[in-house]
Design an enzyme around this catalytic site. Structure first.
Site, PDB file in Angstrom:
ATOM      1  CB  SER A  22      -0.928   0.021   1.223  1.00 14.93           C
ATOM      2  OG  SER A  22      -0.165  -0.001   2.431  1.00 14.93           O
ATOM      3  CG  HIS A 155     -42.174  21.289 -10.873  1.00 13.13           C
ATOM      4  ND1 HIS A 155     -42.133  19.979 -10.454  1.00 13.13           N
ATOM      5  CD2 HIS A 155     -42.867  21.963  -9.923  1.00 13.13           C
ATOM      6  CE1 HIS A 155     -42.792  19.854  -9.319  1.00 13.13           C
ATOM      7  NE2 HIS A 155     -43.243  21.056  -8.961  1.00 13.13           N
ATOM      8  CB  SER A 276     -15.695  22.948 -30.166  1.00 12.20           C
ATOM      9  OG  SER A 276     -15.764  21.920 -31.131  1.00 12.20           O
ATOM     10  CE  LYS A 282     -20.685  24.481 -28.420  1.00 12.66           C
ATOM     11  NZ  LYS A 282     -20.517  23.032 -28.339  1.00 12.66           N
ATOM     12  CD  GLU A 289     -20.452  20.853 -20.205  1.00 12.47           C
ATOM     13  OE1 GLU A 289     -19.474  20.161 -20.576  1.00 12.47           O
ATOM     14  OE2 GLU A 289     -21.181  21.465 -21.002  1.00 12.47           O
TER      15      GLU A 289
END
Length: 475
Positions: A22, A155, A276, A282, A289
């Site tokens: 470990s 909602h 992008s 973009k 996110e």
């Protein structure tokens, strides 16, 4: 270097050593292990189990190792099983046989439980301070938009007008609960397992109370079996980090929605956006996110540890080796996400005009009609029915509620007099929400003042804890 093996006639098979090993992930416990060793050494010396001469040599070697570990001059090698064996190897390389003297009266079972608590306290203090920084960014932005009307949602449908500062402040309240949980977590985590040995305590004249005090713990564990097997503090820490992650995820979700072309409320700064590889136009809110995505990882770590713990017999079992990587990962994850989200919040610009234009749309003022009727002593059930009819009429005529004629209003309910025009505005709706915690300007100002005071108190509290912990580690 192995800390066991006297009764074995064979070395561990390669696969066994690989699975057992470990040190490649628990090495981060080294500074805490060394500090706990100094406290243990003091007890061995004061009880007469080690002479002052031997103790001085071991203390000097431990202090050297502290510096060498911090600088990277000393680290683990391919033969070390775990952090404890690596550090004992370091001692014996410096001192020879007496380097093994420090093992008296303790086991890796109480040793690792102590180290992990110290690490968790240190890491959680950092998470608390980063959470406070995010709260301060949210409150600063809430101040900036304290006078900006927008539509509120339930909602994901238009509900009632709110001040956008009220919308932003809600997140600071959520993090207040997280900080309260962290503060409460410290109470149960500040318990020292050192002195519990493998599971039964020690026959040597040790003082677990003394080592607890030296390490800044509030008390020593009351049951040695429980002490070496208790990982409640790990599970609780993972619950706290999961909740923080969930709250970050909800911020991320809102920022993603607000930054869409359809909403157009949020302009995330270039410094906290990405592009992008194929679409030049973009500008993606990737920090938001990633905040959403990382929450799943944090919840997974909690679930994994709870599943590992659920069927363990007492006392120590090797399964408990699986407590560390999820805990380390959760702290590391938040240490990445919190500053990024703080920067995103601080540098986002919101379109006041677009938010204000949305405030009265979607018949968000319908509740004002019902409340107006209640103030005229109309039972709420009837008032709700009348307000619904006003919405149906407006939908049919493709107009907003404030555009309904006086004649149409009175035909729906005689108590709907022209005086209702005073509340059928965004300004009137906002001004009327004066209850504690409401969205009226005065109520929001009071809310923000209280929040700032609470955040300042948390900042002072965790700063004091951090200073005390740093002092203990350097003592």
């Amino acid at each position: 270097m192995s800390l066991w093996g006297g009764r074995f006639s064979e070395e561990p098979a390669d696969a066994v050593f690989a699975l057992s090993r470990s040190v490649h992930f628990d090495w981060r416990l080294a500074p805490y292990d060394l500090r706990a060793s100094l406290a243990h050494l003091a007890v061995l010396e004061s009880s007469g189990l080690l002479t002052s001469e031997v103790s001085a040599k071991i203390r000097g070697a431990l202090l050297e190792l502290i510096e060498e570990v911090a600088s990277g001059a000393f680290t683990y090698n391919d033969t070390d099983e775990d952090v404890h064996s690596a550090l004992e190897r370091g001692l014996t390389e410096k001192l020879g046989e007496i380097g093994g003297s420090l093992r008296a009266g303790r086991s890796r079972n109480d040793q690792v439980a102590t180290d992990l608590r110290l690490y968790a306290i240190d890491a959680m203090l950092g998470i608390a301070q980063m959470t406070i920084a995010l709260q301060q960014a949210l409150l600063s932005k809430a101040d900036e938009y304290a006078d900006a009307p927008a539509v509120g949602f339930t909602h994901m449908q238009h509900a009632q007008p709110v001040l956008f500062g009220h919308e932003l402040a809600k997140h600071a309240h959520a993090f207040n609960r997280d900080l309260d949980r962290i503060d409460d977590w410290f109470i149960r985590t500040s318990v020292s397992p050192l002195g519990s040995g493998a599971l039964a305590g020690s026959s040597l004249p040790l003082s677990p109370e003394a080592t607890a005090a030296a390490l800044g713990f509030k008390k020593s564990a009351g049951n040695s079996i429980d002490a070496v097997s208790d990982r409640d503090f790990v599970a609780e820490a993972l619950f706290v980090t999961s909740m923080i992650g969930m709250h970050l995820s909800r911020i991320g979700e809102e920022w993603c929605i607000w930054a869409t072309t359809e909403f157009g409320w949020a302009q995330v700064s270039d410094s906290h956006s990405t592009g992008s590889s194929i679409m030049p136009q973009k500008k993606n809110p990737d920090m938001a996110e990633l905040a959403r995505g990382k929450a799943g990882r944090l919840v997974g770590n909690l679930t994994g540890v709870l599943t590992m713990l659920k069927g363990l017999p007492f006392a120590y079992n090797r399964d408990l080796q699986e407590d560390k990587e999820p805990l380390f990962d959760s702290f590391d994850t938040l240490a990445l996400v919190l500053p990024a989200v703080t920067g995103m919040v601080s540098t986002t610009h919101f379109d006041r005009a677009r938010m204000a234009a949305s405030a009265p749309t979607g018949y968000s003022l319908a509740t004002e009609i019902a409340d107006f009727l209640v103030r005229a002593h109309v039972p709420f059930a009837s008032a709700h029915e009348a307000a619904g009819k006003c919405v149906a009429l407006a939908e049919n005529k493709k107009i907003e509620l404030h555009e309904i004629s006086d004649a149409d209003l009175s035909s729906i309910h005689p108590a709907l007099t022209p005086d209702i025009r005073g509340v059928l505005t965004v300004e009137g709706a906002l001004a009327s929400r004066t209850t504690y915690g409401g969205t009226a300007p005065a109520a929001l100002a009071r809310q923000l003042a209280i929040l700032k005071s609470e955040v300042s108190a948390f900042e002072a509290n965790f700063s004091a804890k951090s200073n005390a912990f740093s002092g203990m580690m350097s003592a």
